[in-house]
Design a protein around this motif. Structure first.
Motif, PDB file in Angstrom:
ATOM      1  N   PRO A 466       4.915  -6.841   7.192  1.00 11.55           N
ATOM      2  CA  PRO A 466       4.237  -6.129   6.097  1.00 11.55           C
ATOM      3  C   PRO A 466       3.196  -6.925   5.303  1.00 11.55           C
ATOM      4  O   PRO A 466       2.127  -6.373   5.021  1.00 11.55           O
ATOM      5  CB  PRO A 466       5.398  -5.676   5.199  1.00 11.55           C
ATOM      6  CG  PRO A 466       6.525  -5.490   6.154  1.00 11.55           C
ATOM      7  CD  PRO A 466       6.370  -6.592   7.163  1.00 11.55           C
ATOM      8  N   PRO A 467       3.429  -8.217   4.958  1.00 11.02           N
ATOM      9  CA  PRO A 467       2.373  -8.917   4.209  1.00 11.02           C
ATOM     10  C   PRO A 467       1.064  -8.990   5.008  1.00 11.02           C
ATOM     11  O   PRO A 467      -0.021  -8.853   4.443  1.00 11.02           O
ATOM     12  CB  PRO A 467       2.950 -10.321   3.979  1.00 11.02           C
ATOM     13  CG  PRO A 467       4.420 -10.164   4.117  1.00 11.02           C
ATOM     14  CD  PRO A 467       4.641  -9.048   5.101  1.00 11.02           C
ATOM     15  N   ILE A 468       1.181  -9.187   6.331  1.00  9.52           N
ATOM     16  CA  ILE A 468      -0.036  -9.270   7.152  1.00  9.52           C
ATOM     17  C   ILE A 468      -0.749  -7.917   7.134  1.00  9.52           C
ATOM     18  O   ILE A 468      -1.970  -7.840   6.984  1.00  9.52           O
ATOM     19  CB  ILE A 468       0.300  -9.672   8.605  1.00  9.52           C
ATOM     20  CG1 ILE A 468       1.111 -10.968   8.618  1.00  9.52           C
ATOM     21  CG2 ILE A 468      -0.958  -9.837   9.431  1.00  9.52           C
ATOM     22  CD1 ILE A 468       1.497 -11.447  10.001  1.00  9.52           C
ATOM     23  N   ALA A 469       0.034  -6.828   7.287  1.00 11.55           N
ATOM     24  CA  ALA A 469      -0.570  -5.488   7.269  1.00 11.55           C
ATOM     25  C   ALA A 469      -1.301  -5.267   5.948  1.00 11.55           C
ATOM     26  O   ALA A 469      -2.428  -4.766   5.914  1.00 11.55           O
ATOM     27  CB  ALA A 469       0.516  -4.426   7.471  1.00 11.55           C
ATOM     28  N   ALA A 470      -0.666  -5.657   4.839  1.00 13.86           N
ATOM     29  CA  ALA A 470      -1.268  -5.452   3.514  1.00 13.86           C
ATOM     30  C   ALA A 470      -2.602  -6.193   3.415  1.00 13.86           C
ATOM     31  O   ALA A 470      -3.609  -5.641   2.959  1.00 13.86           O
ATOM     32  CB  ALA A 470      -0.307  -5.933   2.424  1.00 13.86           C
ATOM     33  N   VAL A 471      -2.614  -7.459   3.860  1.00 18.19           N
ATOM     34  CA  VAL A 471      -3.832  -8.265   3.736  1.00 18.19           C
ATOM     35  C   VAL A 471      -4.963  -7.696   4.598  1.00 18.19           C
ATOM     36  O   VAL A 471      -6.107  -7.592   4.152  1.00 18.19           O
ATOM     37  CB  VAL A 471      -3.539  -9.742   4.094  1.00 18.19           C
ATOM     38  CG1 VAL A 471      -4.836 -10.505   4.314  1.00 18.19           C
ATOM     39  CG2 VAL A 471      -2.722 -10.389   2.989  1.00 18.19           C
ATOM     40  N   PHE A 472      -4.654  -7.282   5.827  1.00 16.51           N
ATOM     41  CA  PHE A 472      -5.697  -6.728   6.699  1.00 16.51           C
ATOM     42  C   PHE A 472      -6.250  -5.419   6.136  1.00 16.51           C
ATOM     43  O   PHE A 472      -7.458  -5.186   6.146  1.00 16.51           O
ATOM     44  CB  PHE A 472      -5.167  -6.506   8.116  1.00 16.51           C
ATOM     45  CG  PHE A 472      -5.396  -7.683   9.017  1.00 16.51           C
ATOM     46  CD1 PHE A 472      -6.602  -7.837   9.682  1.00 16.51           C
ATOM     47  CD2 PHE A 472      -4.417  -8.640   9.200  1.00 16.51           C
ATOM     48  CE1 PHE A 472      -6.830  -8.923  10.514  1.00 16.51           C
ATOM     49  CE2 PHE A 472      -4.631  -9.729  10.031  1.00 16.51           C
ATOM     50  CZ  PHE A 472      -5.841  -9.873  10.688  1.00 16.51           C
ATOM     51  N   ILE A 473      -5.362  -4.538   5.668  1.00 21.10           N
ATOM     52  CA  ILE A 473      -5.830  -3.249   5.140  1.00 21.10           C
ATOM     53  C   ILE A 473      -6.761  -3.483   3.954  1.00 21.10           C
ATOM     54  O   ILE A 473      -7.847  -2.904   3.864  1.00 21.10           O
ATOM     55  CB  ILE A 473      -4.624  -2.367   4.745  1.00 21.10           C
ATOM     56  CG1 ILE A 473      -3.915  -1.873   6.017  1.00 21.10           C
ATOM     57  CG2 ILE A 473      -5.069  -1.172   3.904  1.00 21.10           C
ATOM     58  CD1 ILE A 473      -2.615  -1.142   5.764  1.00 21.10           C
ATOM     59  N   LEU A 474      -6.351  -4.381   3.038  1.00 20.52           N
ATOM     60  CA  LEU A 474      -7.200  -4.651   1.873  1.00 20.52           C
ATOM     61  C   LEU A 474      -8.488  -5.370   2.288  1.00 20.52           C
ATOM     62  O   LEU A 474      -9.556  -5.104   1.743  1.00 20.52           O
ATOM     63  CB  LEU A 474      -6.426  -5.475   0.837  1.00 20.52           C
ATOM     64  CG  LEU A 474      -5.318  -4.689   0.118  1.00 20.52           C
ATOM     65  CD1 LEU A 474      -4.480  -5.613  -0.747  1.00 20.52           C
ATOM     66  CD2 LEU A 474      -5.903  -3.576  -0.741  1.00 20.52           C
ATOM     67  N   ALA A 475      -8.389  -6.289   3.263  1.00 19.26           N
ATOM     68  CA  ALA A 475      -9.587  -7.032   3.689  1.00 19.26           C
ATOM     69  C   ALA A 475     -10.642  -6.072   4.217  1.00 19.26           C
ATOM     70  O   ALA A 475     -11.831  -6.216   3.942  1.00 19.26           O
ATOM     71  CB  ALA A 475      -9.214  -8.055   4.762  1.00 19.26           C
ATOM     72  N   VAL A 476     -10.195  -5.059   4.983  1.00 19.07           N
ATOM     73  CA  VAL A 476     -11.160  -4.149   5.594  1.00 19.07           C
ATOM     74  C   VAL A 476     -11.667  -3.114   4.586  1.00 19.07           C
ATOM     75  O   VAL A 476     -12.845  -2.781   4.564  1.00 19.07           O
ATOM     76  CB  VAL A 476     -10.529  -3.453   6.831  1.00 19.07           C
ATOM     77  CG1 VAL A 476     -11.417  -2.329   7.333  1.00 19.07           C
ATOM     78  CG2 VAL A 476     -10.297  -4.468   7.940  1.00 19.07           C
ATOM     79  N   PHE A 477     -10.781  -2.598   3.717  1.00 18.31           N
ATOM     80  CA  PHE A 477     -11.171  -1.432   2.915  1.00 18.31           C
ATOM     81  C   PHE A 477     -11.487  -1.722   1.452  1.00 18.31           C
ATOM     82  O   PHE A 477     -11.906  -0.829   0.739  1.00 18.31           O
ATOM     83  CB  PHE A 477     -10.077  -0.359   2.995  1.00 18.31           C
ATOM     84  CG  PHE A 477      -9.899   0.162   4.389  1.00 18.31           C
ATOM     85  CD1 PHE A 477     -10.903   0.914   4.999  1.00 18.31           C
ATOM     86  CD2 PHE A 477      -8.760  -0.130   5.106  1.00 18.31           C
ATOM     87  CE1 PHE A 477     -10.760   1.366   6.300  1.00 18.31           C
ATOM     88  CE2 PHE A 477      -8.612   0.320   6.410  1.00 18.31           C
ATOM     89  CZ  PHE A 477      -9.614   1.063   7.007  1.00 18.31           C
TER      90      PHE A 477
END
Length: 663
Positions: A466-477
């Motif tokens: 989950p932390p990785i998913a959170a960082v990628f989603i925020l990084a892209v959007f």
């Protein structure tokens, strides 16, 4: 059902249950297996000869030349390993169809991948996921953190689980020593990963996917034929209760050996269910986003596509293929419980230990048992080779991607002036190192309680993903997020996840008849709910720290996040100052005199590994720019764009229909 003469009066079998040591010793099976592996090696060698592997872009990204159908098939094949056959069928035998919901969740995730994430990755011009984060945030620490975490996850979840399930198959079918079998498997696997690069992996994946799907369709036909159709299957499954439920002064609890009342529902009670429905819809989507949209193995397949339409079509094909595991794996696992109730659903620890070497339960052998007992000669050999092949394709995908991560993100950091050739050799040596660790893991897998190891794949993912998913989603959007926010979100998120994981290992999760003594606050929260909570905490951490620190200027973010994806201005990379190549090296290269002719050995070695001894041609600025433009181009032909968009809507409707039908 097991025959009565194999059972002693005390209720513990006096001999091994029938069907355990069927050696594959008939000519039909053996010749099929041999032919199969010859064909696989031939395909690998053909891909070796006909594609470019002498460059990092060729070996790791198949030269950006793949069309949609091998991509879709390869996405499916690198996702479905023999672990799925063993794990999905086993959980199906134990608890019914809900586990198929794990597979169907991917239908939404592949659309998110092809439509939202890949366009950004391609415009950013990256090869690995940590490399994207480095361009997006700058600094070294996030990239190295992610590379190391990914490698740890590969070893703990993917490699070990796949080997374990492959070993179960080999043991059921051949009665072979697990070590001999796994070492032979790894040798063939390593041979064509080390030599072939990504193109060989993608083509062999495609071949194996076709055979896997056809073979498991045939087995599903045999299985339903045995139980007499779907309606009979539902009725018989609910009555598949083992005949032996007590031994000595031990009596199993009723809940431990009777099928669940909600066995034929995907959506289960949010509090008491074994897979609560909010977790299955929301918690699982977090994990699916991490797995499908930010995982090196998956994204690397998409980045090798010719153009964006091929990426999207490949994702749609993969989505349709992901509908199949419910029917090809979960249902046959449940049929296996009907046909071999006393063995698959054994409730007495002493008995389970004799049947499958583990006291926790024997649901893991459900699928291998069907293959060995139901398939006719020849087809049995084909199915076995497909299982081994699916194990190999998962391992080749992981070895290829792990060596990419290691070479590009860790090795190249410490050897800043490494030549292309040195990087290629480092990647291949690292694969051999991984294989060494993997073989050392086998005894741990054998002694780990196999009933738990499998449930652990999803749960370990829930603690670390989950932390990785959170960082990628925020990084892209969300362009306001910066390096400090992302880093502290990842580190604190990892600490929370690890604390739950270590606590669970320390207390043990217990079994149905012996629940263990783990405090409710730690183990009582279902892992899918835990994934949601951890995802929420990580989002809040990343946003809070980012708002408290300095934002990143837009000039560094062109084409790296969604709001700036179409900007035409030149981007100044945050790591631009590190990238100045030393001019001395270039001058040194040019002044060398004519090279002596390489020896025959040297030529053979270069051909085998795809190296080229001639120096790379010096490209002009314009040529380099043209190549870069081709690699970062996301334009689509309007007609094809419309076709893939319509197909995506159809795929999502199909996903909703299937969830509703089996809810």
């Amino acid at each position: 059902m097991a025959t009565t003469d194999a059972w002693g009066s005390d209720g513990v079998p006096t001999t091994a249950p029938p069907g355990r040591k069927i050696l594959i010793n008939n000519p039909a099976d053996i010749s099929v297996i041999v032919i199969y592996f010859v064909v696989v090696l031939a395909v690998g060698i053909w891909a070796m000869v006909s594609t470019s592997r002498g460059t990092v872009g060729g070996f790791f990204l198949a030269g950006r030349s793949m069309v949609w159908w091998p991509i879709g098939a390869s996405l499916f094949a690198s996702n479905i390993g023999s672990g799925h056959f063993v794990g999905l069928a086993g959980t199906g035998a134990a608890a019914g169809i809900a586990t198929g919901g794990f597979e169907w969740n991917a239908l939404v995730a592949v659309i998110i991948l092809g439509w939202l994430f890949v366009p950004i990755y391609i415009k950013a011009g990256v090869v690995t996921m940590p490399e994207y984060l480095k361009k997006r945030f700058g600094g070294q620490r996030i990239q190295i953190y992610l590379s190391l975490l990914s490698l740890i996850l590969y070893i703990f979840t993917k490699i070990s689980a796949d080997m374990f399930s492959g070993a179960i198959f080999i043991r059921e079918a051949l009665g072979l020593n697990i070590y001999i079998a796994v070492v032979a498997l790894l040798a063939i696997t390593a041979l064509y990963t080390v030599t072939g690069g990504l193109a060989a992996v993608i083509y062999t994946d495609t071949l194996q996917t076709i055979i896997m799907v056809v073979g498991s369709f045939i087995l599903m036909g045999f299985a339903f034929n045995e139980v007499g159709g779907y309606e009979n299957f539902k009725e018989k499954y609910m009555n598949a209760i083992p005949s032996i439920i007590s031994f000595g002064n031990f009596t199993a609890k009723e809940a431990c050996y009777t099928p669940r009342q909600d066995a034929f529902h995907i959506f289960r009670d949010p509090i008491t269910g074994d897979l609560p429905w909010p977790g299955l819809i929301f918690g699982l989507t977090v994990l699916a986003t991490w797995y499908w949209c930010t995982d090196q193995v998956i994204v690397q397949r998409c980045l090798s596509a010719k153009n964006m339409s091929h990426v999207k079509a490949g994702c749609i094909l993969c989505g349709y293929l992901k509908l199949l595991p419910m029917f090809l794996m979960v249902f046959p696992g449940m049929v296996s419980r009907i046909l071999y109730t006393d063995e698959i659903a054994c409730a007495v620890p002493e008995l389970c230990s004799k049947i499958c070497d583990t006291p926790v339960g024997c649901t893991n052998v459900a699928y291998p048992k069907l293959v060995v007992n139901l398939m006719p000669n020849g087809l049995r050999g084909l199915m076995l080779s497909v299982m081994l092949a699916s194990l190999m394709s998962s391992l080749t995908s992981i070895f290829n991607s792990a060596s990419t991560l290691f070479t590009m993100d860790i090795y190249a950091k410490f050897r800043t002036h490494a030549t292309e050739k040195e990087l290629m050799i480092a990647g291949r040596v690292f694969i051999l190192f991984l294989i060494g660790i993997s073989i050392a893991w086998i005894p741990i897998i054998q002694t780990a309680q196999s009933g738990q190891l499998f449930d652990y794949i999803q749960s370990i993912t829930s603690y670390l993903g989950p932390p990785i998913a959170a960082v990628f989603i925020l990084a892209v959007f969300y362009k306001r997020v910066n390096e400090q926010g992302a880093f502290w979100g990842l580190v604190i998120g990892l600490a929370i996840g690890l604390s739950r994981m270590i606590a669970e290992f320390a207390f043990g999760t217990g079994t149905c008849s012996d629940p263990g003594n783990c405090p409710y606050i730690i183990c009582g929260i279902h892992y899918l709910y835990f994934a949601l909570i951890l995802f929420g905490i990580s989002l809040i951490l990343v946003l809070t720290v980012s708002w408290m620190t300095k934002p990143i200027d837009d000039v560094h973010l062109y084409r790296l996040c969604w709001s700036l994806r179409n900007s035409k201005e030149e981007r100044i990379d945050l790591d631009a100052d590190e990238k100045q190549p030393s001019k001395e090296n270039e001058i040194m290269d040019v002044e060398e005199g004519p090279k002596p002719d390489p020896s025959c050995w040297r030529k053979a070695y270069n051909w085998f590994c795809g190296f080229d001894d001639n120096p790379a041609p010096q490209l002009s600025e314009e040529e380099l720019q043209a190549i870069q433009n081709k690699l970062t181009d996301t334009t689509e032909v309007p007609l094809w764009r419309t076709i893939v968009n319509i197909n995506a809507i159809i795929l999502l409707s199909v996903a909703v229909f299937f969830h509703g039908f089996f809810a």
